[in-house]
Design a protein around this motif. Structure first.
Motif, mmCIF file in Angstrom:
data_model
loop_
_atom_site.group_PDB
_atom_site.id
_atom_site.type_symbol
_atom_site.label_atom_id
_atom_site.label_comp_id
_atom_site.label_asym_id
_atom_site.label_seq_id
_atom_site.Cartn_x
_atom_site.Cartn_y
_atom_site.Cartn_z
ATOM 1 N N ILE A 422 -1.020 -3.504 3.623
ATOM 2 C CA ILE A 422 -2.439 -2.650 3.576
ATOM 3 C C ILE A 422 -3.438 -3.266 4.739
ATOM 4 C CG2 ILE A 422 -4.466 -1.769 2.173
ATOM 5 C CD1 ILE A 422 -1.487 -1.103 1.164
ATOM 6 N N ASN A 423 -3.788 -2.234 5.623
ATOM 7 C CA ASN A 423 -4.758 -2.749 6.931
ATOM 8 C C ASN A 423 -6.001 -1.762 6.426
ATOM 9 O OD1 ASN A 423 -6.259 -3.154 9.013
ATOM 10 N ND2 ASN A 423 -4.323 -3.136 10.456
ATOM 11 N N THR A 424 -7.209 -2.332 6.033
ATOM 12 C CA THR A 424 -8.086 -1.541 5.763
ATOM 13 C C THR A 424 -9.206 -1.456 7.001
ATOM 14 O OG1 THR A 424 -9.617 -3.796 5.192
ATOM 15 C CG2 THR A 424 -8.475 -2.678 3.432
ATOM 16 N N THR A 425 -8.697 -1.920 8.045
ATOM 17 C CA THR A 425 -9.458 -1.543 9.344
ATOM 18 C C THR A 425 -9.936 -0.058 9.393
ATOM 19 O OG1 THR A 425 -8.480 -3.281 10.497
ATOM 20 C CG2 THR A 425 -9.516 -1.681 11.945
ATOM 21 N N GLY A 426 -11.370 0.246 9.513
ATOM 22 C CA GLY A 426 -11.592 1.570 9.732
ATOM 23 C C GLY A 426 -11.844 2.434 8.325
ATOM 24 N N LEU A 427 -11.468 1.748 7.264
ATOM 25 C CA LEU A 427 -11.717 2.557 6.026
ATOM 26 C C LEU A 427 -13.102 2.353 5.570
ATOM 27 C CD1 LEU A 427 -8.387 1.733 3.952
ATOM 28 C CD2 LEU A 427 -8.743 3.472 5.647
ATOM 29 N N ALA A 428 -13.619 3.654 5.012
ATOM 30 C CA ALA A 428 -15.017 3.630 4.443
ATOM 31 C C ALA A 428 -14.965 2.736 2.929
ATOM 32 C CB ALA A 428 -15.480 4.984 4.397
ATOM 33 N N ASN A 429 -16.190 2.537 2.565
ATOM 34 C CA ASN A 429 -16.091 2.085 1.120
ATOM 35 C C ASN A 429 -15.808 3.161 0.248
ATOM 36 O OD1 ASN A 429 -17.509 -0.242 1.900
ATOM 37 N ND2 ASN A 429 -19.571 0.109 1.369
ATOM 38 N N GLY A 430 -15.128 2.600 -0.739
ATOM 39 C CA GLY A 430 -14.297 3.430 -1.889
ATOM 40 C C GLY A 430 -13.095 2.946 -2.583
ATOM 41 N N ASN A 431 -12.656 3.861 -3.455
ATOM 42 C CA ASN A 431 -11.443 3.651 -3.866
ATOM 43 C C ASN A 431 -10.282 4.370 -3.404
ATOM 44 O OD1 ASN A 431 -12.642 2.071 -6.004
ATOM 45 N ND2 ASN A 431 -13.307 3.859 -7.216
ATOM 46 N N TYR A 432 -9.138 3.568 -3.245
ATOM 47 C CA TYR A 432 -7.901 4.025 -2.614
ATOM 48 C C TYR A 432 -6.627 3.796 -3.458
ATOM 49 C CZ TYR A 432 -10.766 4.371 1.535
ATOM 50 O OH TYR A 432 -11.615 4.696 2.590
ATOM 51 N N ASN A 433 -5.832 4.585 -3.357
ATOM 52 C CA ASN A 433 -4.370 4.488 -4.055
ATOM 53 C C ASN A 433 -3.345 4.791 -2.842
ATOM 54 O OD1 ASN A 433 -3.620 7.182 -4.903
ATOM 55 N ND2 ASN A 433 -5.462 7.018 -5.821
ATOM 56 N N GLY A 434 -2.320 4.314 -2.944
ATOM 57 C CA GLY A 434 -1.316 4.642 -1.995
ATOM 58 C C GLY A 434 -0.038 4.673 -2.640
ATOM 59 N N THR A 435 1.026 5.737 -2.513
ATOM 60 C CA THR A 435 2.126 5.760 -3.285
ATOM 61 C C THR A 435 3.305 5.642 -2.395
ATOM 62 O OG1 THR A 435 1.371 6.974 -5.286
ATOM 63 C CG2 THR A 435 3.670 7.111 -4.911
ATOM 64 N N ILE A 436 4.193 4.786 -2.555
ATOM 65 C CA ILE A 436 5.586 4.498 -1.882
ATOM 66 C C ILE A 436 6.492 5.299 -2.632
ATOM 67 C CG2 ILE A 436 7.243 3.056 -0.708
ATOM 68 C CD1 ILE A 436 3.571 1.781 -1.450
ATOM 69 N N HIS A 437 7.266 6.265 -2.008
ATOM 70 C CA HIS A 437 8.412 6.865 -2.642
ATOM 71 C C HIS A 437 9.769 6.095 -2.271
ATOM 72 C CE1 HIS A 437 6.065 10.405 -3.720
ATOM 73 N NE2 HIS A 437 5.434 10.179 -2.937
ATOM 74 N N LEU A 438 10.439 5.586 -3.242
ATOM 75 C CA LEU A 438 11.807 5.019 -3.102
ATOM 76 C C LEU A 438 12.977 5.962 -3.345
ATOM 77 C CD1 LEU A 438 10.949 1.492 -4.738
ATOM 78 C CD2 LEU A 438 10.880 1.962 -2.167
ATOM 79 N N LEU A 439 13.740 6.168 -2.363
ATOM 80 C CA LEU A 439 14.802 7.275 -2.676
ATOM 81 C C LEU A 439 16.114 6.533 -2.426
ATOM 82 C CD1 LEU A 439 13.242 10.155 -0.066
ATOM 83 C CD2 LEU A 439 12.801 9.515 -2.557
ATOM 84 N N SER A 440 17.036 7.039 -3.157
ATOM 85 C CA SER A 440 18.276 6.232 -3.081
ATOM 86 C C SER A 440 19.392 7.066 -3.671
ATOM 87 C CB SER A 440 18.211 4.981 -3.813
ATOM 88 O OG SER A 440 18.378 5.124 -5.209
ATOM 89 N N ASN A 441 20.680 6.509 -3.550
ATOM 90 C CA ASN A 441 21.604 7.238 -3.966
ATOM 91 C C ASN A 441 21.830 6.825 -5.608
ATOM 92 O OD1 ASN A 441 22.503 4.599 -3.569
ATOM 93 N ND2 ASN A 441 24.600 5.038 -2.926
ATOM 94 N N GLY A 442 20.867 5.990 -6.258
ATOM 95 C CA GLY A 442 21.060 5.712 -7.426
ATOM 96 C C GLY A 442 19.756 6.064 -8.202
ATOM 97 N N GLY A 443 19.231 7.267 -7.731
ATOM 98 C CA GLY A 443 17.924 7.454 -8.324
ATOM 99 C C GLY A 443 16.657 7.238 -7.641
ATOM 100 N N ASN A 444 15.625 8.070 -7.891
ATOM 101 C CA ASN A 444 14.433 7.769 -7.076
ATOM 102 C C ASN A 444 13.263 7.175 -8.076
ATOM 103 O OD1 ASN A 444 15.717 9.056 -5.089
ATOM 104 N ND2 ASN A 444 14.878 10.893 -5.764
ATOM 105 N N ARG A 445 12.426 6.440 -7.272
ATOM 106 C CA ARG A 445 11.230 5.799 -8.045
ATOM 107 C C ARG A 445 10.061 5.883 -6.884
ATOM 108 N NH1 ARG A 445 14.485 6.325 -11.285
ATOM 109 N NH2 ARG A 445 15.151 4.827 -13.019
ATOM 110 N N THR A 446 8.907 5.544 -7.793
ATOM 111 C CA THR A 446 7.745 5.696 -6.999
ATOM 112 C C THR A 446 6.910 4.403 -7.194
ATOM 113 O OG1 THR A 446 6.291 6.563 -8.728
ATOM 114 C CG2 THR A 446 7.151 8.005 -6.945
ATOM 115 N N PHE A 447 6.119 3.640 -6.315
ATOM 116 C CA PHE A 447 5.317 2.545 -6.456
ATOM 117 C C PHE A 447 4.090 2.808 -5.894
ATOM 118 C CE2 PHE A 447 3.592 -1.834 -5.206
ATOM 119 C CZ PHE A 447 3.916 -2.368 -6.515
ATOM 120 N N THR A 448 2.856 2.428 -6.619
ATOM 121 C CA THR A 448 1.567 2.678 -6.242
ATOM 122 C C THR A 448 0.789 1.553 -6.216
ATOM 123 O OG1 THR A 448 1.904 4.992 -7.348
ATOM 124 C CG2 THR A 448 -0.318 4.465 -6.772
#
Length: 560
Positions: A422-448
């Motif tokens: 996570i690089n917060t350079t240039g981000l304004a004050n506030g709350n953030y969330n980012g979701t990574i989508h993990l795709l595979s031949n054995g199912g998909n998951r997300t990590f936030t």
């Protein structure tokens, strides 16, 4: 305690990074070596060539305790540093180490100390109750794959995520006093193949119902085999009147995944396969990623004489990569007289080498408050709970979030850590969330990832003109101990901020706003005449996009 985290930003931190070490930057390398040399309580545990890199890795050991998550990593190529990372907690106080007795078989044990919550390795370790950091304890890796944490009195206080293993369990039940176990050849046949497909196996004659339950409850037991007197609801275990029932199997299966493969070898073991039966219990009612095979009215079948050969042939074809159903059909076609008395229920595409299955044990991470310009990272461990290769890739579309690596392949039962930066350079004050989508031949998951940005740094402002000296119509003519301005002068300010954008720069004379500049270079032409000679204060205030401000003042004399 004091936490020291060092990352040399101009180094190649991870593959595919755009950062690099300049060959001429000798001073930086000397600084790194000096820092490593000055670090106390370090133990060099890796000093080897890995690929084209020479890798040195130090762990933090204080008074016999290994400090969790503390390390120094140095990698060199051709004598040049390409990566340097240091995570180190200083000034750790350690209690005396007390030796404890471990009753279970184990590979190793070591005294460790967790200085803070971050040292729990992103959720790998967990404690059974809230404890105050630092936590001193013993870490023990048991031979069943579990990692347990013991306090200095020998009490279990926590655990790590277990290493994945696959087990097989086979049993043969009681027949009669004269011939207590006539099916030992069948059971040994199953155990022979289970040994090829599993990390470990248990094969036992005449087990008690309690012992059967213990193994069925074990989530690592993926292969089950029984041959005994019984039907779809019970079979005889270690003696007359001792039975293991389908109701017991349902309770034993309650908190674990379905069996990959269960062979129910009682004469009527697969006559019924609906709710309440062994077949249903071992599958947990599922028809995907699970299979049951077994006998149906076998006592009436002329093909019983070929039952062991049929079983061997089926297992052989399963080992060759056929689906279990195809192996079942091939064996049955090869020994057709047994066909009326054998049955298959479950996933027709299932193999003994189950398909890959992607698993993450935690799908979020809370990083807390971060400052503007801060670079922070966390990681997520991807597990492959299947036995064949898992191919995965990560997707995200946020400019401040990066996943390294972005794709990979994991062997059956293995795992891989991916880093989320996570690089917060240039981000304004506030709350953030980012979701990574993990795709595979054995199912998909997300990590936030969740975090908030709260800027704590103010812009630095310097009035670079006018400075000490005598100015005549915007040109400095003579040095002087204070700024003296004759006529017009251009007031100029320099603003420094840690990556956060500047909203505006205000120019004041004697606390009266004269001009606001929104674009660098920040300048204002002071043209007004304030009398023959007078003293004034120039003040410049710079505001970043979060509203934080910094200022600078300069007292001047003005003529005309």
């Amino acid at each position: 305690m004091k936490l020291v985290c060092t990352t040399i930003c101009i180094l190649l931190l991870l593959p595919n990074s755009a950062s690099f070490v300049e060959e001429k930057d000798i001073c930086l390398e000397e600084k790194i070596f000096s820092e490593i040399s000055a670090t106390k309580d370090k133990l060099l545990t890796v000093n080897a060539n890995i690929g084209n890199r020479h890798v040195m890795y130090w762990e933090h050991v204080v008074n016999g305790y290994y400090v969790k998550n503390d390390s120094i990593l140095l990698q060199m190529v051709g004598g040049k540093i390409v990566e340097y990372r240091k995570n180190w907690v200083e000034n750790i106080k350690t209690p005396p180490i007390k030796e404890i007795k471990i009753n279970d078989d184990y590979y190793w044990k070591m005294p460790v100390i967790f200085p803070d919550k971050r040292s729990c390795c992103w959720g790998f370790y967990s404690f059974y109750k809230n404890l105050s950091f630092p936590i001193a304890c013993w870490e023990v890796r048991l031979k069943d794959g579990r990692t347990l944490l013991y306090d200095m009195e020998g009490n279990i206080i926590g655990e790590g995520i277990p290493a994945p293993t696959i087990k097989g369990y086979s049993l043969s039940g009681y027949n009669s006093p004269d011939s207590p176990d006539p099916w030992i050849g069948f059971r040994k046949s199953a155990d022979k193949w289970f040994k090829k497909w599993c990390n470990s196996t248990i094969s036992i004659s005449l087990p008690s119902p309690g012992e059967i339950s213990l193994n069925v409850r074990d989530p690592e037991v993926k292969f089950f085999y029984e041959i005994a007197h019984g039907d779809s609801y019970y079979f005889q275990a270690d003696r007359a009147g001792s039975f293991y029932s389908s109701m017991m199997a349902s309770m034993d299966m309650a908190n674990r995944p379905p069996m990959w493969f269960a062979f129910i070898g009682s004469c009527h073991g697969m006559t019924e396969t609906g709710p309440g039966t062994f077949s249903y219990a071992f599958r947990k009612g599922e028809l995907n990623y699970t299979v049951t095979v077994g006998y149906d009215h076998m006592e009436e079948c002329r093909g019983w004489v070929y039952a062991l050969q049929w079983q061997e042939y089926m297992f052989e074809k399963m080992d060759e990569g056929f689906t279990i159903k195809d192996a079942f059909l091939l064996a049955t076609s090869y020994y057709p007289t047994i066909s009326p008395a054998v049955k298959f229920v479950g996933d027709p595409n299932m193999t003994v080498y189950p398909p890959p299955k992607l698993k993450i044990y935690k799908d979020y991470c809370i990083l807390g408050n971060l400052d503007v310009g801060e670079i922070c990272n966390t990681s997520v461990r991807i597990w492959n709970l299947g036995s064949s290769h898992l191919k995965w890739m990560a997707k995200e579309d946020l400019p401040w979030l990066e996943v390294i690596p972005r794709n990979g392949s994991i062997e059956g039962g293995g795992w891989e850590d991916i880093m989320i930066m996570i690089n917060t350079t240039g981000l304004a004050n506030g709350n953030y969330n980012g979701t990574i989508h993990l795709l595979s031949n054995g199912g998909n998951r997300t990590f936030t990832v969740y975090f908030s940005v709260e800027s704590k740094k103010v812009p630095k402002v310097e009035i670079v003109k006018p400075k000490r000296g005598i100015y005549m119509w915007d040109a400095i003519k003579l040095p002087f101990f204070v700024p003296v301005i004759i006529g017009v002068v251009e007031v100029e300010a320099e603003v420094i901020t840690d990556g956060l954008g500047i909203d505006r720069v205000d120019f004041f004379i004697d606390d009266k706003l004269k001009f606001s500049d929104k674009e660098p270079p920040y300048k204002w032409r002071w043209e007004e005449c304030l009398g023959l000679i007078s003293k004034h204060v120039i003040k410049v205030i710079a505001y970043d996009i979060n509203g934080n401000s910094g200022e600078c003042k300069e007292m001047v004399w003005k003529i005309l």
